[in-house]
Design an enzyme around this catalytic site. Sequence first.
Site, PDB file in Angstrom:
ATOM      1  N   PHE A 151       0.866  -1.204  -0.181  1.00  0.00           N
ATOM      2  CA  PHE A 151      -0.028  -0.125   0.184  1.00  0.00           C
ATOM      3  C   PHE A 151       0.823   1.087   0.025  1.00  0.00           C
ATOM      4  O   PHE A 151       1.535   1.500   1.076  1.00  0.00           O
ATOM      5  CB  PHE A 151      -0.923  -0.046   1.247  1.00  0.00           C
ATOM      6  CG  PHE A 151      -1.863   1.305   1.145  1.00  0.00           C
ATOM      7  CD1 PHE A 151      -2.984   1.298   0.347  1.00  0.00           C
ATOM      8  CD2 PHE A 151      -1.411   2.282   1.836  1.00  0.00           C
ATOM      9  CE1 PHE A 151      -3.750   2.350   0.352  1.00  0.00           C
ATOM     10  CE2 PHE A 151      -2.159   3.428   2.027  1.00  0.00           C
ATOM     11  CZ  PHE A 151      -3.277   3.541   1.036  1.00  0.00           C
TER      12      PHE A 151
ATOM     13  N   ASP B  37       9.618   2.860   1.745  1.00  0.00           N
ATOM     14  CA  ASP B  37       8.390   3.428   1.921  1.00  0.00           C
ATOM     15  C   ASP B  37       8.144   3.391   3.577  1.00  0.00           C
ATOM     16  O   ASP B  37       7.665   2.459   4.006  1.00  0.00           O
ATOM     17  CB  ASP B  37       7.288   3.058   1.234  1.00  0.00           C
ATOM     18  CG  ASP B  37       6.011   3.754   1.521  1.00  0.00           C
ATOM     19  OD1 ASP B  37       5.783   4.336   2.314  1.00  0.00           O
ATOM     20  OD2 ASP B  37       5.037   3.667   0.593  1.00  0.00           O
TER      21      ASP B  37
ATOM     22  N   LYS C 120       2.953  11.173   6.938  1.00  0.00           N
ATOM     23  CA  LYS C 120       2.105  11.181   8.037  1.00  0.00           C
ATOM     24  C   LYS C 120       2.637  11.723   9.429  1.00  0.00           C
ATOM     25  O   LYS C 120       2.339  13.000   9.693  1.00  0.00           O
ATOM     26  CB  LYS C 120       2.012   9.535   8.422  1.00  0.00           C
ATOM     27  CG  LYS C 120       1.064   9.077   7.214  1.00  0.00           C
ATOM     28  CD  LYS C 120       0.325   7.600   7.498  1.00  0.00           C
ATOM     29  CE  LYS C 120      -0.047   6.974   6.460  1.00  0.00           C
ATOM     30  NZ  LYS C 120      -1.581   7.883   5.983  1.00  0.00           N
TER      31      LYS C 120
END
Length: 406
Positions: free
Chosen positions: A147, A232, A261
Amino acid sequence: MTAPARTRSSAELIQAEEPVLAHNYHPLPVVVARAEGTWVEDVEGRRYLDMLAGYSALNFGHRNPVLIEAAHRQLDRLTLTSRAFHNDQLAEFAESLAELTGLDMVLPMNTGAEAVESAVKVARKWAYEVKGVPDGRATIVVAAGNFHGRTTTIVSFSTDETARAGFGPFTPGFRIVPYNDLAALRAAVDETTAAVLIEPIQGEAGVVIPDEGYLTGVRELTRRAGCLFIADEIQSGLGRTGRTLAVEHEGVLPDVLLLGKALGGGIVPVSAVVACREVLGVLRPGEHGSTFGGNPLAAAVGSAVVGLLRTGDFQLRAAELGVVLRDGLTSLVGKGVVGFRSRGLWAGVDVDPVIGTGREISERLMAEGILVKDTHGSTIRLAPPLTITEEELRSALGALEKVLTA
């Protein structure tokens, strides 16, 4: 005198959203109005322990006072210039983030998906200009179950049909291999490979942790093949796993790190591509940009986030309380939990499907004052703010046991 407007109830607000908001989310039926630390409060005043932390965007808690102060201070001075001009916050942010990660250069963006898209562009350009791959032939190897976001290019290499269905035609140039499989990765890499892009821990897939040695193997393989290793760390990075970065558990340093984030402190969207000079140095003026990327407000908050991480306190807290989380979940195996994976304050918990789906378990926990979210099937994710206390964590585990054994 005009009477004050009546505050609408949770039910009324949820109903009001239905005709005017695109239905791209299926949120739990709670309407949050206030938050502080690890707790949120709905419009009726009911309090909930947040065990999701905005998918790690709130690693430092809701309205962390250090970060709020940094934001207020910057709001009183300057919020946006665009990169058409310099601003007095960006250099400190870039310098501190490069130092924290052990890399050379920073490309500031806004969202995690933007960071991934930027890395894809940079890796391709590096392949053509530095590696010598013929123009238009660069490939990037990714892992199944990944994802990385939901843009058209990113869903092109997703294996989640919910994310893909109805959004083609897809962007070519990606090869998908099984996660945690070095042999498959080795077979997929060739002279056209610009990069291997993976999550050190797959978050959306249910906090899937690779075997010991996998990340080391990826690093060695990419180095030998002359391609880039892109990690990531948008969800796994910045303290979540008990280290600043999840790759540190194997002592490896990728060529490119993707952060987001938690980098915005739960206040503003901030992301970054952090890389060695040879890689980010391929970008020249006009080839890539963002109106809001590197804005003064984002840079000020990002610098304050790096300052919190420099102390090491949050990483240590995640590591220590991660033991409490792991032990608590171990005690629930056979009592409704059929398996789990955890590292630091991050866990994917597989619930016996007979007891309920992940959504149903999340709703039952909400009724107990605990907020979590399902991923797939009967799996729920636990990712509390790193500011959670041991007492709060044990309370959440107690509520999970109650829900599973009721």
